[in-house]
Design a protein around this motif. Structure first.
Motif, mmCIF file in Angstrom:
data_model
loop_
_atom_site.group_PDB
_atom_site.id
_atom_site.type_symbol
_atom_site.label_atom_id
_atom_site.label_comp_id
_atom_site.label_asym_id
_atom_site.label_seq_id
_atom_site.Cartn_x
_atom_site.Cartn_y
_atom_site.Cartn_z
ATOM 1 N N GLU A 231 29.890 12.250 34.528
ATOM 2 C CA GLU A 231 31.116 12.684 33.859
ATOM 3 C C GLU A 231 31.879 13.602 34.793
ATOM 4 O O GLU A 231 31.282 14.419 35.503
ATOM 5 C CB GLU A 231 30.798 13.394 32.544
ATOM 6 C CG GLU A 231 32.037 13.782 31.736
ATOM 7 C CD GLU A 231 31.728 14.081 30.279
ATOM 8 O OE1 GLU A 231 32.664 14.416 29.529
ATOM 9 O OE2 GLU A 231 30.548 13.972 29.876
ATOM 10 N N GLU A 232 33.184 13.472 34.800
ATOM 11 C CA GLU A 232 34.027 14.323 35.658
ATOM 12 C C GLU A 232 35.381 14.488 35.009
ATOM 13 O O GLU A 232 35.947 13.543 34.445
ATOM 14 C CB GLU A 232 34.183 13.696 37.047
ATOM 15 C CG GLU A 232 34.829 14.595 38.086
ATOM 16 C CD GLU A 232 36.355 14.450 38.125
ATOM 17 O OE1 GLU A 232 37.022 15.428 38.525
ATOM 18 O OE2 GLU A 232 36.847 13.372 37.775
ATOM 19 N N GLY A 233 35.906 15.726 35.045
ATOM 20 C CA GLY A 233 37.212 15.952 34.457
ATOM 21 C C GLY A 233 37.565 17.425 34.458
ATOM 22 O O GLY A 233 36.830 18.260 34.997
ATOM 23 N N PRO A 234 38.698 17.789 33.843
ATOM 24 C CA PRO A 234 39.093 19.197 33.748
ATOM 25 C C PRO A 234 38.007 20.012 33.047
ATOM 26 O O PRO A 234 37.365 19.533 32.108
ATOM 27 C CB PRO A 234 40.380 19.152 32.925
ATOM 28 C CG PRO A 234 40.894 17.751 33.092
ATOM 29 C CD PRO A 234 39.677 16.884 33.221
ATOM 30 N N ALA A 235 37.803 21.250 33.498
ATOM 31 C CA ALA A 235 36.732 22.080 32.943
ATOM 32 C C ALA A 235 36.853 22.223 31.432
ATOM 33 O O ALA A 235 35.850 22.153 30.701
ATOM 34 C CB ALA A 235 36.746 23.454 33.612
ATOM 35 N N ALA A 236 38.085 22.430 30.942
ATOM 36 C CA ALA A 236 38.277 22.614 29.508
ATOM 37 C C ALA A 236 37.850 21.374 28.726
ATOM 38 O O ALA A 236 37.287 21.480 27.630
ATOM 39 C CB ALA A 236 39.745 22.944 29.218
#
Length: 620
Positions: A231-236
């Motif tokens: 999984e990868e994406g904006p921290a929020a």
């Protein structure tokens, strides 16, 4: 600044092929922080070291693209890497005491970087060293520059290491577990330093198993499992709305106020192992079906709203009628399950908060204990000053404080390994301090210890069976009874009997800590002193150990003196808390009361320094 596309790292060890990093892709821009999180063995550190050419001689590295500021890193020879390493890409490691040369002063360590990369001329080295140390937040830089690493605190050593890495002015900083084992206030200082570097335009790749630390710094998060980015994406988005079951399990394992009294680790029933092309998490996943075990899903970019139903196991590269997914938000995952379809996790251990043993007998007590040590300059240091506490059967007393506050010295006095200069310690109502060792020796089985580094407390020549067996032998058990008891202890801490013939170095960190707990339980103690027993473990293994200790406390009514710098862990495991500063207990009380309304300014300062899982941009 750096582009990684399709990175693969394979180790060839004694004829075995280990695929440590598999098809990993990410980018990091100037002034941006990408955090890579995951369990031990997930491939985080291998990925980080590959970026500076330190994967190792027995590693094969390949990538569709691996460039830094447009330069192809896959074509570099060792001289080429030396021009990149330190000068353009800096690497900060976890243990500053090991990373810094013990035979050189801190100033000489920083000066070497300046000389090797010819950052300034010879005449300017001294002034630049002091400037770098000051920029890293080290007070009295002139004096500290003349000191050796062992003369500095953990926080100052880590700052000195960061200063030496920053000396050549790298554009990208790779920080591999830079705050592990640091107390909360020192950790907050290091995080503030790294945040300042990010704001000045330095690109930051942060490797950590501490999700709260990640939330403090990261703009984006990549979650790794078994060499894959799942999984990868904006921290929020990743922390607030995780899509992959593994990410959800990691977040659920973090000690939090709402989880007190309940298990942190979800233990599922045994499931079939996936095939070579299947999802590696399938054997642990409550959602996995045969499709997951046969084929790894393709990454899917998910938006804030789905436009159709999603069937478990059908997202990405599978058939099975998955509905269309609305694209957007830069949030990618190998799996995507709506909360409404999540089954209740299968958990083991306590299911509700156990009542405190308020009326239990006092098994360990300290009364006005003090201890002084001679300093190198001939003076005296008061390590522990007038410390008093009581520990009842079946109760856990958490002890917190900064490094140097006296926690470990107090623990060693409680264990009878140090004699107090003043005061008395009682074990089971009888004097424990101030008595000859021959008297104490017959009672030592009643109080045992579990330390931070179990590997350092084992004889490396002994198998697990012998490590635990020697502790059982002290009880006077005969050989056959001893074998049965060792097997029983391993089962009690969740280790298979096949572990008996293995050596500690062949075990994972969590397995070694379980062996340490089994050894401590061998003589059926009334008290276990736990000195930072989970500080070096990743969040999911930490959760398993904390759940194990909760089970043992419930089943055996053993009392625990639990020392930690992690206030989240202390809140989760403790009935009462004692806060130490400068050798004194400055506040004590029920753990819920102290956390809700701390009376002392120092306690409030400690609690304010605790990182939170809420990403920086989402905090009130």
């Amino acid at each position: 600044m750096i582009v990684v596309e399709g990175l693969d790292v394979v180790f060839h060890l004694d004829g075995e092929r280990i695929h440590a990093v598999r098809d990993v892709s990410f980018t990091v821009a100037p002034g941006e922080c990408l955090a890579i999180v995951g369990e031990s063995g997930s491939g985080k550190s291998v990925t980080a070291r590959t970026l500076v050419g330190l994967a190792g001689d027995r590693a094969s590295v390949s990538a569709r693209e691996l460039t830094f500021e447009g330069e192809d890193l896959t074509t570099l020879t060792e001289p080429g890497w030396r021009a990149v390493r330190g000068r353009r890409i800096g690497l900060v490691l976890q243990d500053a005491l090991v990373s810094l040369d013990p035979l050189r002063t801190v100033g000489a360590e920083v000066a070497e970087t300046l000389r090797v990369h010819r950052v300034v001329d010879r005449a300017g080295v001294g002034g630049r060293v002091l400037s770098l140390l000051a920029d890293a937040g080290i007070p009295d830089a002139d004096r500290r520059a003349r000191q050796y690493p062992h003369e500095l605190s953990g926080g100052l050593r880590q700052r000195a290491l960061i200063a030496s890495v920053l000396a050549a002015g790298p554009r990208l900083l790779v920080a591999d577990e830079p705050t592990t084992a640091l107390d909360v206030t020192v950790q907050a200082q290091i995080l503030a330093l790294l945040r300042g570097l990010k704001e000045s335009g330095t690109a930051l790749l942060l490797i950590s198993h501490d999700l709260a630390v990640v939330a403090e710094l990261a703009d984006r998060i990549a979650v790794m499992y078994d060499g894959l980015v799942v999984e990868e994406g904006p921290a929020a988005r990743v922390l607030g709305d995780p899509r992959h079951p593994y990410t959800r399990a990691l977040i659920a394992a973090v000690p939090a106020a709402h989880a007190k009294g309940t298990p942190l680790s979800a233990v599922a029933a045994a499931r079939p192992a996936p095939g070579p092309d299947g999802c590696p998490y399938a054997a642990r996943c409550a959602h996995a079906d045969q499709q997951c075990r046969d084929k790894l899903p393709d990454p899917v970019e998910v938006g804030p709203v789905r436009s159709g139903p999603v069937r478990a196991g059908a997202v990405g590269g599978g058939s099975g009628g998955a509905g269309p997914v609305e694209v957007g938000g830069g949030h990618r995952a190998l799996c995507w399950y709506p909360e409404s379809r999540d089954p209740e996790p299968v958990r083991v251990g306590v299911t509700r908060e156990e009542p405190r043993a308020k009326e239990g007998a006092v098994v360990l007590a300290a009364e006005g204990v003090s201890k002084r040590f001679r300093t190198p300059d001939g003076g005296w240091h008061d390590a522990v000053r007038e410390v008093s506490f009581q520990l009842r059967a079946g109760e856990t007393l958490g002890v917190v404080g900064e490094s140097g506050s006296g926690k470990t010295t107090a623990a060693r006095i409680a264990l009878g390994l140090l004699e107090p200069d003043e005061g008395v310690v009682r074990l089971g109502g009888e004097p424990w301090s101030g008595v000859p060792e021959r008297v104490r020796r017959t009672r030592r089985r009643r109080i045992q210890a579990v330390y931070q580094d179990p590997l350092g407390s084992f004889d490396p020549r002994h198998t697990v069976g012998r490590v635990v067996g020697e502790a059982v032998a002290l009880t006077g058990a005969r050989r056959e009874e001893r074998r049965r008891r060792v097997a029983e202890l391993l089962d009690q801490v969740g280790l298979p009997v096949t572990t008996l013939g293995r050596y500690p170095r062949e075990l994972s960190g969590g397995q070694r800590q379980r062996v340490a707990i089994a050894r401590a339980l061998a003589p059926s103690p009334e008290v276990i002193v736990c000195d930072e027993p989970v500080s070096a473990l990743d969040v999911s293994i930490q959760a398993q150990i904390l759940d194990l200790l909760a089970d043992l406390r419930r089943d055996l009514a053993v009392a625990m003196l639990f020392i930690s710098h992690d206030l989240g862990v202390i809140h989760h495991v403790s009935d009462r808390i004692a806060v130490m500063k400068d050798g004194r207990i400055v506040e004590t009380g029920d753990v819920a009361d102290v956390f809700a309304a701390p009376a002392e300014p120092y306690t409030r300062e400690l609690l304010a320094a605790v990182p939170t899982l809420a990403p920086e941009g989402n905090r009130r």
